[in-house]
Design a protein around this motif. Structure first.
Motif, PDB file in Angstrom:
ATOM      1  N   CYS A  55       0.740  -1.152   0.019  1.00 50.37           N
ATOM      2  CA  CYS A  55      -0.181  -0.044  -0.110  1.00 50.37           C
ATOM      3  C   CYS A  55       0.707   1.510  -0.020  1.00 50.37           C
ATOM      4  O   CYS A  55       1.635   1.601   1.055  1.00 50.37           O
ATOM      5  CB  CYS A  55      -0.930  -0.016   1.215  1.00 50.37           C
ATOM      6  SG  CYS A  55      -1.274   1.495   2.087  1.00 50.37           S
ATOM      7  N   PRO A  56       0.670   2.242  -0.953  1.00 54.06           N
ATOM      8  CA  PRO A  56       1.669   3.234  -1.034  1.00 54.06           C
ATOM      9  C   PRO A  56       1.380   4.098  -0.021  1.00 54.06           C
ATOM     10  O   PRO A  56       2.685   4.770   0.535  1.00 54.06           O
ATOM     11  CB  PRO A  56       1.012   3.985  -2.403  1.00 54.06           C
ATOM     12  CG  PRO A  56       0.272   2.842  -3.162  1.00 54.06           C
ATOM     13  CD  PRO A  56      -0.150   1.852  -2.047  1.00 54.06           C
ATOM     14  N   TYR A  57       0.263   4.583   0.460  1.00 51.51           N
ATOM     15  CA  TYR A  57       0.172   5.403   1.836  1.00 51.51           C
ATOM     16  C   TYR A  57       0.809   4.883   2.785  1.00 51.51           C
ATOM     17  O   TYR A  57       1.525   5.727   3.899  1.00 51.51           O
ATOM     18  CB  TYR A  57      -1.305   5.720   2.071  1.00 51.51           C
ATOM     19  CG  TYR A  57      -1.762   6.576   1.035  1.00 51.51           C
ATOM     20  CD1 TYR A  57      -1.212   7.985   0.914  1.00 51.51           C
ATOM     21  CD2 TYR A  57      -3.215   6.304   0.560  1.00 51.51           C
ATOM     22  CE1 TYR A  57      -1.882   8.908   0.113  1.00 51.51           C
ATOM     23  CE2 TYR A  57      -3.747   7.282  -0.104  1.00 51.51           C
ATOM     24  CZ  TYR A  57      -3.051   8.641  -0.497  1.00 51.51           C
ATOM     25  OH  TYR A  57      -3.550   9.465  -1.466  1.00 51.51           O
ATOM     26  N   VAL A  68      -6.117   0.578   5.267  1.00 51.22           N
ATOM     27  CA  VAL A  68      -4.853   0.747   6.025  1.00 51.22           C
ATOM     28  C   VAL A  68      -4.230   2.080   5.121  1.00 51.22           C
ATOM     29  O   VAL A  68      -4.608   2.520   4.120  1.00 51.22           O
ATOM     30  CB  VAL A  68      -3.759  -0.345   5.726  1.00 51.22           C
ATOM     31  CG1 VAL A  68      -4.000  -1.506   6.703  1.00 51.22           C
ATOM     32  CG2 VAL A  68      -3.590  -0.953   4.031  1.00 51.22           C
ATOM     33  N   ASN A 120       4.465   5.258   2.453  1.00 52.39           N
ATOM     34  CA  ASN A 120       4.698   7.116   2.735  1.00 52.39           C
ATOM     35  C   ASN A 120       4.703   7.262   4.127  1.00 52.39           C
ATOM     36  O   ASN A 120       5.580   8.087   4.575  1.00 52.39           O
ATOM     37  CB  ASN A 120       3.828   7.709   1.901  1.00 52.39           C
ATOM     38  CG  ASN A 120       3.976   7.741   0.412  1.00 52.39           C
ATOM     39  OD1 ASN A 120       4.995   7.287  -0.080  1.00 52.39           O
ATOM     40  ND2 ASN A 120       2.755   8.339  -0.318  1.00 52.39           N
TER      41      ASN A 120
END
Lengths: 303, 78
Positions: free
Chosen positions: B13-15, B54, B18
């Motif tokens: 998941c990119p978030y 998430v 980050n």
């Protein structure tokens, strides 16, 4: 008043800001996030200079490059209205108001919504638009994937490994995603494909517990399917709602000319929010550069 | 006094990526909980946050859903 405000910080907005910084323009960038859709891409194998890089890594490189320059950046801020006023452009966000002489809209796209009852209530309560992110939370559960293109098939292939059963609900009579993915799905024991089928309602209590579907032919036979997860993968739509006065095409994409000018000549646009074909990271970055160069020339002519 | 920071994530998941990078960049120590590898922890996250996406951060007893920099800054005094 700023010379330039750039809305969005994906590949188009970031590249525009790099060019604006190098021209020493007095500018501001407003964006919800940094990196845009690039951060959501898996593997990137067609960005020149990188034979292979992951989407999040490329987004991080974009961010590092942009932040080499000192300029004003408003993150976590959403533009609600952008319009031409007598002596420039006014921009209203969820936090403040700004004025600028010219603007570049590079606000990209977002996941398309189904627009059915239950969708808003159960967003993040069983409904997700990011299978890559939230897929693992649905291990051992029954889920529905809505769509028929590559992103929907990709979600099915991720979920069939971990979910109990996957229903693929496709509005069209046949799937449109790549044949190679379709073949993989056809061999899967826990996937049911329902073509020509439309989602009517998403039900739940605290979390999603079922969907209601009907044949897209117009027959009224409602079928209820018990699922704990709904993955909506029906494509993208441009973030152009806030730019009311601009000419757009049927998809809502902002029309631009070869110089990235919109129907209002002090407002430029670049990247996936525009009607430029080929939604690619490298195209968006190039369009951002073009828009910034043209915006600078436009400003120079006004002085 | 340093706070107890947990983050519930999935590897793709990119978030989440980050958010973890943001904490690391700000020298915040945290415990990463990969919910894709642990269904009991996934359920714990759903119970605590009342939702199913998430990342979820927990700073002492405060639960923050999503990569919300402002709330994270406030909770951690960054």
């Amino acid at each position: 008043m700023y010379d330039l405000i750039i809305v969005g910080a994906g590949p188009a907005g970031i590249t525009a800001s790099v060019y604006a910084a190098r021209k020493k323009m007095n500018f501001l960038v407003i964006s919800n996030d940094i990196g845009g859709q690039t951060a959501w891409s898996g593997k990137v194998e067609n960005y020149t200079g990188y034979q292979f890089i992951s989407g999040p890594d490329l987004a991080a490189k974009f961010e590092d490059h942009m932040k080499k320059y000192a300029f004003n950046l408003k993150e976590n801020e959403t533009v609600l209205e952008l319009k031409k006023i007598d002596n420039g452009i006014s921009i209203k966000t969820n936090k403040a108001k700004y004025e600028t002489k010219i603007a570049i809209i590079a606000s990209g796209t977002r996941s398309r919504e189904l627009n059915v009852p239950g969708e808003k209530e159960f967003k993040n309560r069983g409904i997700t638009y990011c299978a890559t992110c939230d897929g693992p939370l649905f291990a051992g559960k029954d889920v529905a994937v809505i769509g028929g293109g590559n992103s929907a098939l990709d979600a099915v292939l991720q979920l069939e490994k971990i979910a109990k059963h996957v229903y693929l609900i496709n509005l069209a009579p046949a799937l449109t995603g790549d044949a190679i993915m379709q073949a993989k799905i056809a061999g899967s024991k826990n996937v049911t494909i329902l073509n020509s089928t439309e989602v009517k309602t998403i039900h739940g209590n605290k979390m999603v517990n079922a969907i209601e579907v009907v044949p897209s032919s117009g027959e009224k036979t409602v079928r209820k399917i018990d699922v704990q997860g709904v993955f909506i993968e029906i494509g993208l739509m441009p973030n152009s709602d806030f730019a009311e006065g601009l000419e757009k095409n049927k998809k809502g994409e902002i029309k631009v000319n070869a110089r990235n000018q919109t129907s209002v000549d002090s407002i430029f646009a670049a990247g996936d929010v525009t009607d430029v074909p080929s939604k690619q990271i490298i195209v968006a970055a190039g369009e951002g550069a073009k828009a910034s160069i043209e915006a600078f020339k436009y400003l120079s002519r006004q002085k | 006094m340093s706070k107890n920071v947990k983050i519930y994530t999935t590897p793709t998941c990119p978030y989440c990526i980050n958010a973890k990078k943001y904490l690391t960049d700000h020298k915040v120590q945290f415990e990463n909980i990969d919910v894709s590898a642990d269904t009991a922890k996934a359920q714990e996250m759903v119970d605590k946050s009342g939702q199913m996406s998430v990342p979820v951060l927990e700073v002492d007893s405060e639960v923050i859903v999503g990569f919300d920099k402002e709330k994270i800054d406030k909770a951690l005094g960054l």
